[in-house]
Design an enzyme around this catalytic site. Structure first.
Site, short mmCIF file in Angstrom:
data_model
loop_
_atom_site.label_atom_id
_atom_site.label_comp_id
_atom_site.label_asym_id
_atom_site.label_seq_id
_atom_site.Cartn_x
_atom_site.Cartn_y
_atom_site.Cartn_z
CG ASP A 142 19.74 -7.93 58.21
OD1 ASP A 142 20.60 -8.59 58.83
OD2 ASP A 142 19.96 -7.46 57.07
CG HIS A 194 21.73 -12.56 55.78
ND1 HIS A 194 20.48 -12.21 56.22
CD2 HIS A 194 22.55 -11.56 56.18
CE1 HIS A 194 20.55 -11.05 56.87
NE2 HIS A 194 21.80 -10.63 56.86
CG HIS A 213 22.52 -12.12 61.05
ND1 HIS A 213 23.74 -12.34 60.44
CD2 HIS A 213 22.07 -10.96 60.53
CE1 HIS A 213 24.00 -11.35 59.60
NE2 HIS A 213 22.99 -10.49 59.63
NE ARG A 232 31.91 -9.75 50.94
CZ ARG A 232 30.91 -9.70 51.81
NH1 ARG A 232 31.14 -9.92 53.08
NH2 ARG A 232 29.69 -9.45 51.41
C1 LIG Z 1 19.45 -1.56 64.25
C2 LIG Z 1 20.19 -2.59 64.52
C3 LIG Z 1 20.27 -3.83 63.67
C4 LIG Z 1 21.44 -4.57 64.27
C5 LIG Z 1 21.28 -4.24 65.73
C6 LIG Z 1 21.08 -2.71 65.68
C7 LIG Z 1 22.43 -2.02 65.39
C8 LIG Z 1 23.36 -2.86 64.51
C9 LIG Z 1 22.75 -3.98 63.68
C10 LIG Z 1 23.67 -5.19 63.42
C11 LIG Z 1 24.72 -4.96 62.32
C12 LIG Z 1 25.51 -6.26 62.06
C13 LIG Z 1 24.62 -7.50 62.01
C14 LIG Z 1 23.60 -7.51 63.16
C15 LIG Z 1 22.84 -8.82 63.19
C16 LIG Z 1 24.31 -7.13 64.44
O1 LIG Z 1 24.84 -7.88 65.24
O2 LIG Z 1 24.31 -5.73 64.59
C17 LIG Z 1 22.69 -6.28 63.02
C18 LIG Z 1 21.53 -6.08 64.01
C19 LIG Z 1 20.21 -6.72 63.61
O3 LIG Z 1 19.77 -6.64 62.48
O4 LIG Z 1 19.60 -7.30 64.53
O1 LIG Z 2 28.86 -8.51 54.81
C1 LIG Z 2 27.82 -9.03 54.37
O2 LIG Z 2 27.70 -9.37 53.21
C2 LIG Z 2 26.66 -9.27 55.30
C3 LIG Z 2 26.42 -8.15 56.30
C4 LIG Z 2 25.20 -8.36 57.10
O3 LIG Z 2 24.52 -9.37 57.01
C5 LIG Z 2 24.76 -7.33 58.06
O4 LIG Z 2 25.45 -6.29 58.22
O5 LIG Z 2 23.71 -7.53 58.68
FE LIG Z 3 22.60 -9.08 58.01
#
Ligand SMILES: C=C1C[C@]23C[C@H]1CC[C@H]2[C@@]12CCC[C@@](C)(C(=O)O1)[C@H]2[C@@H]3C(=O)O
Ligand SMILES: O=C(O)CCC(=O)C(=O)O
Ligand SMILES: [Fe+2]
Length: 368
Positions: free
Chosen positions: A234, A291, A232, A301
């Site tokens: 961010d 990533h 994905h 981890r």
């Molecule tokens: C502010 C954010 C950013 C979110 C959505 C929302 C709350 C949590 C974040 C995450 C955290 C884990 C990876 C991700 C890919 C996920 O599934 O939830 C992130 C997502 C994004 O970066 O899109």
């Molecule tokens: O655990 C990791 O190294 C990646 C975490 C991550 O990509 C995320 O929280 O968006």
């Molecule tokens: Fe991420």
């Protein structure tokens, strides 16, 4: 008493697009001796990365011009880099990881007491991107936005102050560092404070929004067939990630998904991801890094990701200095909440859907 609901807050995105409970509740991975079918991913051919491919490391203690050019190069070419000498005390990083581990070590039923609601942003659960994949990830997470006191007092009725103090201090330090790094990034593109008013403006009615995500990847009986966090990008402006130095796991895609380059944890360093909003704000100059996280057989981890974004009323669009005939405007202006809505629908294709051509094509279709 009147309640003011501002529809642009990022937490509203999960109200408009609730997530089914089946996509929130993790299995108790800590006690599984083999990989269930629900968590078995097809193996991908493992290729060794070419020797020249390493993720840049920027020493923030170097002279400002050297830092700026290293940050610019890394953001142009990779969309990700590690930073050392960033000024965050090592003790705070250690304490935050300790508190995160204390949370994930709780019995499954206690963690389920603070599970995210289908339309909520904070709490315990699977990654939000889970529903885009047929298989489940070897993952559990805990999301914090602002004060974690509501959930923490549920988990540890007599003993939640330390968790809350550490997480609040961690967010305060990450906020300051995010702002410093964004300043360096924009300056490295030749922009002055005045060019990006929304970043500094005292006229914003709301503070910048941010989310702290604690990620947990328990030791896994069959890591070659499991996925920690699927590929994905961010959705933030930038993300500051701290990964535990006991195990590697974060990998960056070198070529859109076939070649994965590890980000080897440097003790005390932080990884900076350029997020989708920053890609939009720089009119595509800075790359947003695809990533993923992989898991391992013996180590549990833990990582902590701080997603820094914009105040809720701000529509992100690049400064005029980054738009010209050679660099036409790439994306429609969006708020973070609107972008998360698109991400919730289209996932890794969200950027495509807010491209200016998409608007143009939609208009054409309407006219026909
Ligand atoms: C502010 C954010 C950013 C979110 C959505 C929302 C709350 C949590 C974040 C995450 C955290 C884990 C990876 C991700 C890919 C996920 O599934 O939830 C992130 C997502 C994004 O970066 O899109
Ligand atoms: O655990 C990791 O190294 C990646 C975490 C991550 O990509 C995320 O929280 O968006
Ligand atoms: Fe991420």
């Amino acid at each position: 008493m009147s309640i003011i609901v501002n529809k642009s807050s990022i937490s509203e995105s999960f109200k408009t697009n609730p997530i089914p409970t089946t996509q929130i509740l993790p299995l108790d991975l800590h006690n599984l001796l083999s990989l269930p079918d629900s968590h078995t991913w097809p193996t991908s051919p493992v290729q060794p990365p070419p020797p020249s491919a390493t993720i840049p490391v920027v020493d923030l203690g170097r002279p400002p011009h050297a830092v700026a050019s290293a940050v610019r190069k890394a953001s142009d070419e990779w969309g990700v880099f590690q930073v050392t000498n960033h000024g965050i005390p090592t003790t705070l990083l250690r304490e935050a990881e300790f508190e995160a581990r204390r949370l994930f070590a709780l019995p499954a039923e206690e963690k389920l007491a603070v599970v995210r609601s289908p339309d909520g942003i904070d709490g315990y659960g699977l990654a939000r991107i889970s529903r885009f994949f047929a298989k489940q990830m070897w993952y559990e997470g805990f999301t914090i936005m602002g004060s974690p006191v509501r959930h923490a007092s549920h988990l540890w009725p007599n003993d939640y102050a330390n968790f809350c103090n550490v997480m609040e201090e961690y967010q305060a330090q990450m906020k300051a560092l995010s702002e410093k790094l964004l300043g360096i990034m924009f300056k490295s593109l030749g922009l002055a404070q005045d060019d990006i008013k929304w970043l500094h403006s005292k006229t914003n009615h709301h503070p910048p929004q941010a989310v702290l995500q604690l990620n947990s990847y328990p030791a896994c009986p069959d890591p070659a067939h499991a996925m920690g966090l699927a590929p994905h990008t961010d959705s933030s402006l930038i993300t500051l990630l701290h990964q535990s130095s006991n195990a590697t796991g974060l990998q960056i895609s070198g070529d859109g998904g076939n070649l994965w380059i590890p980000v080897n944890p440097i003790p005390g360093a932080l990884t900076v991801n350029v997020g989708d909003l920053m890609h939009i704000a720089t009119n595509g100059r800075f790359k947003t890094a695809l990533h993923r996280a992989v898991v391992n057989r013996t180590r549990h981890r833990v990582s902590m990701a701080y997603f820094y974004g914009t105040p809720q009323e701000v529509k992100i669009s690049p400064p005029m200095k980054l738009v010209d005939v050679d660099h036409p405007l790439l994306y429609q202006p969006v708020t973070w909440k609107e972008y998360l809505d698109a991400k919730g629908k289209y996932f890794n294709r969200a950027l495509e859907f807010i491209k200016c051509e998409a608007l143009f094509i939609a208009d054409r279709c309407r006219q026909l």
